[in-house]
Design a protein around this motif. Structure first.
Motif, PDB file in Angstrom:
ATOM      1  N   ASP A 194      -7.374  -0.919  -9.851  1.00 13.15           N
ATOM      2  CA  ASP A 194      -6.433  -0.702 -10.947  1.00 13.15           C
ATOM      3  C   ASP A 194      -6.711   0.606 -11.688  1.00 13.15           C
ATOM      4  OD1 ASP A 194      -4.944  -3.323 -10.941  1.00 13.15           O
ATOM      5  OD2 ASP A 194      -6.991  -4.081 -11.225  1.00 13.15           O
ATOM      6  N   TYR A 195      -7.930   1.107 -11.577  1.00 11.60           N
ATOM      7  CA  TYR A 195      -8.331   2.310 -12.326  1.00 11.60           C
ATOM      8  C   TYR A 195      -9.364   3.052 -11.496  1.00 11.60           C
ATOM      9  CZ  TYR A 195     -10.457   5.030 -16.197  1.00 11.60           C
ATOM     10  OH  TYR A 195     -10.959   6.020 -17.017  1.00 11.60           O
ATOM     11  N   LEU A 196      -9.221   4.378 -11.412  1.00  8.52           N
ATOM     12  CA  LEU A 196     -10.143   5.208 -10.639  1.00  8.52           C
ATOM     13  C   LEU A 196     -10.587   6.381 -11.489  1.00  8.52           C
ATOM     14  CD1 LEU A 196     -11.544   5.994  -7.951  1.00  8.52           C
ATOM     15  CD2 LEU A 196      -9.433   7.213  -7.333  1.00  8.52           C
ATOM     16  N   CYS A 197     -11.905   6.478 -11.713  1.00  9.46           N
ATOM     17  CA  CYS A 197     -12.489   7.603 -12.445  1.00  9.46           C
ATOM     18  C   CYS A 197     -13.350   8.405 -11.475  1.00  9.46           C
ATOM     19  CB  CYS A 197     -13.333   7.100 -13.606  1.00  9.46           C
ATOM     20  SG  CYS A 197     -14.197   8.418 -14.511  1.00  9.46           S
ATOM     21  N   CYS A 198     -13.043   9.688 -11.321  1.00 12.26           N
ATOM     22  CA  CYS A 198     -13.792  10.561 -10.410  1.00 12.26           C
ATOM     23  C   CYS A 198     -14.546  11.622 -11.209  1.00 12.26           C
ATOM     24  CB  CYS A 198     -12.849  11.246  -9.426  1.00 12.26           C
ATOM     25  SG  CYS A 198     -12.081  10.122  -8.247  1.00 12.26           S
ATOM     26  N   THR A 199     -15.814  11.786 -10.874  1.00 14.83           N
ATOM     27  CA  THR A 199     -16.687  12.724 -11.571  1.00 14.83           C
ATOM     28  C   THR A 199     -17.240  13.743 -10.593  1.00 14.83           C
ATOM     29  OG1 THR A 199     -17.354  10.986 -13.106  1.00 14.83           O
ATOM     30  CG2 THR A 199     -18.763  12.922 -12.970  1.00 14.83           C
ATOM     31  N   THR A 201     -19.165  20.259  -8.809  1.00 18.79           N
ATOM     32  CA  THR A 201     -19.389  21.282  -7.785  1.00 18.79           C
ATOM     33  C   THR A 201     -18.122  21.983  -7.312  1.00 18.79           C
ATOM     34  OG1 THR A 201     -19.383  19.509  -6.130  1.00 18.79           O
ATOM     35  CG2 THR A 201     -21.517  20.229  -6.968  1.00 18.79           C
ATOM     36  N   GLY A 202     -16.993  21.711  -7.947  1.00 21.82           N
ATOM     37  CA  GLY A 202     -15.753  22.377  -7.593  1.00 21.82           C
ATOM     38  C   GLY A 202     -14.647  21.969  -8.542  1.00 21.82           C
ATOM     39  N   PHE A 203     -13.531  22.700  -8.478  1.00 21.15           N
ATOM     40  CA  PHE A 203     -12.406  22.447  -9.376  1.00 21.15           C
ATOM     41  C   PHE A 203     -11.135  22.295  -8.549  1.00 21.15           C
ATOM     42  CE2 PHE A 203      -9.069  24.051 -12.353  1.00 21.15           C
ATOM     43  CZ  PHE A 203      -9.179  23.015 -13.289  1.00 21.15           C
ATOM     44  N   LEU A 204     -10.426  21.203  -8.785  1.00 25.17           N
ATOM     45  CA  LEU A 204      -9.196  20.918  -8.056  1.00 25.17           C
ATOM     46  C   LEU A 204      -8.091  20.524  -9.035  1.00 25.17           C
ATOM     47  CD1 LEU A 204     -10.670  18.649  -5.216  1.00 25.17           C
ATOM     48  CD2 LEU A 204      -9.878  21.007  -4.946  1.00 25.17           C
ATOM     49  N   VAL A 205      -6.891  21.058  -8.815  1.00 25.15           N
ATOM     50  CA  VAL A 205      -5.704  20.642  -9.565  1.00 25.15           C
ATOM     51  C   VAL A 205      -4.563  20.480  -8.567  1.00 25.15           C
ATOM     52  CG1 VAL A 205      -4.048  21.213 -11.375  1.00 25.15           C
ATOM     53  CG2 VAL A 205      -6.434  21.906 -11.626  1.00 25.15           C
ATOM     54  N   PRO A 206      -4.001  19.277  -8.348  1.00 26.25           N
ATOM     55  CA  PRO A 206      -4.388  18.029  -8.997  1.00 26.25           C
ATOM     56  C   PRO A 206      -5.811  17.629  -8.636  1.00 26.25           C
ATOM     57  CG  PRO A 206      -2.916  17.602  -7.173  1.00 26.25           C
ATOM     58  CD  PRO A 206      -2.928  19.075  -7.364  1.00 26.25           C
ATOM     59  N   GLY A 207      -6.380  16.740  -9.452  1.00 30.04           N
ATOM     60  CA  GLY A 207      -7.782  16.411  -9.340  1.00 30.04           C
ATOM     61  C   GLY A 207      -8.143  15.568  -8.134  1.00 30.04           C
ATOM     62  N   LEU A 208      -9.439  15.332  -7.990  1.00 31.52           N
ATOM     63  CA  LEU A 208      -9.959  14.567  -6.861  1.00 31.52           C
ATOM     64  C   LEU A 208      -9.379  13.158  -6.832  1.00 31.52           C
ATOM     65  CD1 LEU A 208     -11.965  14.588  -4.490  1.00 31.52           C
ATOM     66  CD2 LEU A 208     -13.732  13.809  -6.104  1.00 31.52           C
ATOM     67  N   SER A 209      -9.155  12.558  -7.997  1.00 29.13           N
ATOM     68  CA  SER A 209      -8.621  11.192  -8.035  1.00 29.13           C
ATOM     69  C   SER A 209      -7.254  11.114  -7.356  1.00 29.13           C
ATOM     70  CB  SER A 209      -8.528  10.695  -9.481  1.00 29.13           C
ATOM     71  OG  SER A 209      -7.632  11.480 -10.240  1.00 29.13           O
ATOM     72  N   ALA A 210      -6.377  12.050  -7.653  1.00 32.65           N
ATOM     73  CA  ALA A 210      -5.038  12.045  -7.045  1.00 32.65           C
ATOM     74  C   ALA A 210      -5.123  12.270  -5.547  1.00 32.65           C
ATOM     75  CB  ALA A 210      -4.164  13.118  -7.698  1.00 32.65           C
ATOM     76  N   ILE A 254      -4.687   4.457  -1.586  1.00 34.10           N
ATOM     77  CA  ILE A 254      -4.779   3.668  -2.817  1.00 34.10           C
ATOM     78  C   ILE A 254      -3.399   3.624  -3.451  1.00 34.10           C
ATOM     79  CG2 ILE A 254      -5.853   3.552  -5.103  1.00 34.10           C
ATOM     80  CD1 ILE A 254      -8.248   5.083  -3.898  1.00 34.10           C
ATOM     81  N   LEU A 255      -3.041   2.514  -4.078  1.00 36.48           N
ATOM     82  CA  LEU A 255      -1.702   2.366  -4.645  1.00 36.48           C
ATOM     83  C   LEU A 255      -1.416   3.474  -5.666  1.00 36.48           C
ATOM     84  CD1 LEU A 255      -1.469  -1.501  -5.170  1.00 36.48           C
ATOM     85  CD2 LEU A 255      -0.556  -0.127  -3.293  1.00 36.48           C
ATOM     86  N   PRO A 256      -0.263   4.129  -5.568  1.00 36.15           N
ATOM     87  CA  PRO A 256       0.073   5.237  -6.480  1.00 36.15           C
ATOM     88  C   PRO A 256       0.155   4.823  -7.950  1.00 36.15           C
ATOM     89  CG  PRO A 256       1.499   5.271  -4.544  1.00 36.15           C
ATOM     90  CD  PRO A 256       0.743   3.975  -4.496  1.00 36.15           C
ATOM     91  N   ARG A 257       0.307   3.536  -8.215  1.00 37.16           N
ATOM     92  CA  ARG A 257       0.375   3.060  -9.600  1.00 37.16           C
ATOM     93  C   ARG A 257      -0.990   3.051 -10.284  1.00 37.16           C
ATOM     94  NH1 ARG A 257      -2.512  -1.294  -9.520  1.00 37.16           N
ATOM     95  NH2 ARG A 257      -2.383  -2.887  -7.862  1.00 37.16           N
TER      96      ARG A 257
END
Length: 383
Positions: free
Chosen positions: A121-126, A129-138, A146-149
């Motif tokens: 239901d919830y994903l927190c990514c930490t 060592t790098g920068f991504l946009v959109p972030g690693l979680s997406a 993983i469900l897009p919701r």
């Protein structure tokens, strides 16, 4: 390399003896899973691979209390020399390694909890060592299916202490959404954050860090499940998160930093030689503040899980807190076998503690991480 356990919730002001009537309102760690990159190297192998001959630099590597680390070595030219990687290549490496390690760690912690990707239901990514946009979680949501919701957050750039910063946020979400599944992932592709040269500054950094990812599942009990063990995911017995305490050492804000290096045209990590002593000198006040909130003393703590920040850092923490080498045995072992894994190091130690099977109901534990800021983060847990 994986272990899964779960437990029940409690409040920060709970008495040392667990009381089921006070079990609501705290998140619990249900399971853990870890992953690394493919290849590990001894310190001597790395010295040979990078053709490091300076006796002083070699001494830094060989006296680090690290035996092996998982790293992804740069490609080599016809003469066997490592080819320098531009910042763009390092960012691509970070994304590739982080997605691979992160996905494996998440799948393992879910498997250990008896859960599926659809249960998240919830994903927190930490990561640092790098920068991504959109972030690693997406990106993980897309790549893993993983469900897009799924609700999500990315904690980026906080450094080695970030695992507990992220745990604070993830535990808070779990408490606000009882019964729902929160996953926290720490993933550090340290191979994508190296500068290779002959200076002592980079030698210290290059002797320490390795690649690794660790994920945990958190769930807070809800009123209709708190007293029904059959409804709780498999593996009951894991710790409840009782509280957090933090300390930013403002006078040492620049002692640990990851910033742009004009000479190399890429980001570079800097460690001040005084870091171990600064962190050690500030450890007591933040730990005692954490324990005071629960009416505890250091002697009440059965398990200490400290970030594997380096030999001198571990020694400084141990001396200032009056801990034995046995107290930090898993911290030392993770340092020996993996090096400094940045934000996920303390979860590798947590995994080893669970594999050891020595915790008992009612035991208290302190989780502790240190990093840029300079910052010390702590959490109190109870089995």
């Amino acid at each position: 390399m994986t272990t899964g356990l779960s437990g029940t919730g409690t409040s920060l002001l709970e008495l040392p003896v667990p009381d089921r009537k006070n079990d609501l309102g705290a998140a619990r760690i249900v399971s853990v899973g870890t992953a690394t990159t493919e290849n590990s190297y001894s310190q001597r192998e790395l010295l040979d691979i990078f053709n490091i001959t300076d006796p002083k630099v070699r001494s830094v590597f060989l006296n680090s209390s690290i035996e092996r680390r998982f790293l992804t070595i740069p490609p080599r030219d016809a003469d066997g020399n490592c080819i320098p990687e531009a910042q763009g290549e390092l960012l691509a490496k970070h994304e590739r390694l982080s997605l691979d390690m992160g996905a494996r760690a998440v799948r393992t912690c879910l498997e250990n909890a008896g859960l599926d990707l659809a249960d998240i239901d919830y994903l927190c990514c930490t990561t640092t060592t790098g920068f991504l946009v959109p972030g690693l979680s997406a990106r993980l949501i897309r790549e893993m299916g993983i469900l897009p919701r799924t609700s999500r957050v990315d904690v980026v750039g906080m450094g080695c202490n970030a695992g507990l910063n992220a745990l604070n946020a993830t535990a808070s979400w779990a408490v606000a959404n009882p019964g729902k599944v929160a996953v926290m992932l720490c993933v550090e592709a340290c191979s994508a954050a190296y500068v290779i040269d002959g200076t002592m500054r980079t030698a210290v950094v290059n002797s320490l860090f390795g690649d690794g990812a660790a994920a945990i599942v958190l769930i807070a009990d809800s009123p209709d499940t708190a007293y029904a063990p059959a409804d709780v995911p498999a593996g009951s017995g894991g710790p409840r998160i009782l509280g957090f305490a933090s300390q930013v050492i403002t006078e040492a804000l620049d002692a640990m930093r990851f910033d742009w290096d004009d000479a190399h045209g890429k980001f570079s990590f800097y460690l001040d030689p005084q870091v171990p002593y600064v962190v050690g000198a500030n450890a007591e006040q933040v730990v005692d503040r954490l324990l005071d909130g629960a009416g505890l003393r250091r002697s009440d703590i059965s398990q200490w899980l400290v970030h594997s920040g380096g030999k001198k850092v571990i020694d400084a923490i141990r001396v200032n807190l009056g801990l034995t080498r046995h107290d930090v045995r898993h911290t030392i072992a993770v340092m020996r076998d993996y090096g400094n894994l940045s934000s996920g190091s303390f979860l590798f130690s947590y995994e080893r503690l669970l594999q050891e099977g020595v915790t008992s109901a009612g035991d208290y534990g302190v989780l502790m991480t240190m990093g840029p800021g300079s910052t010390i983060e702590t959490a109190l847990v109870q089995w």
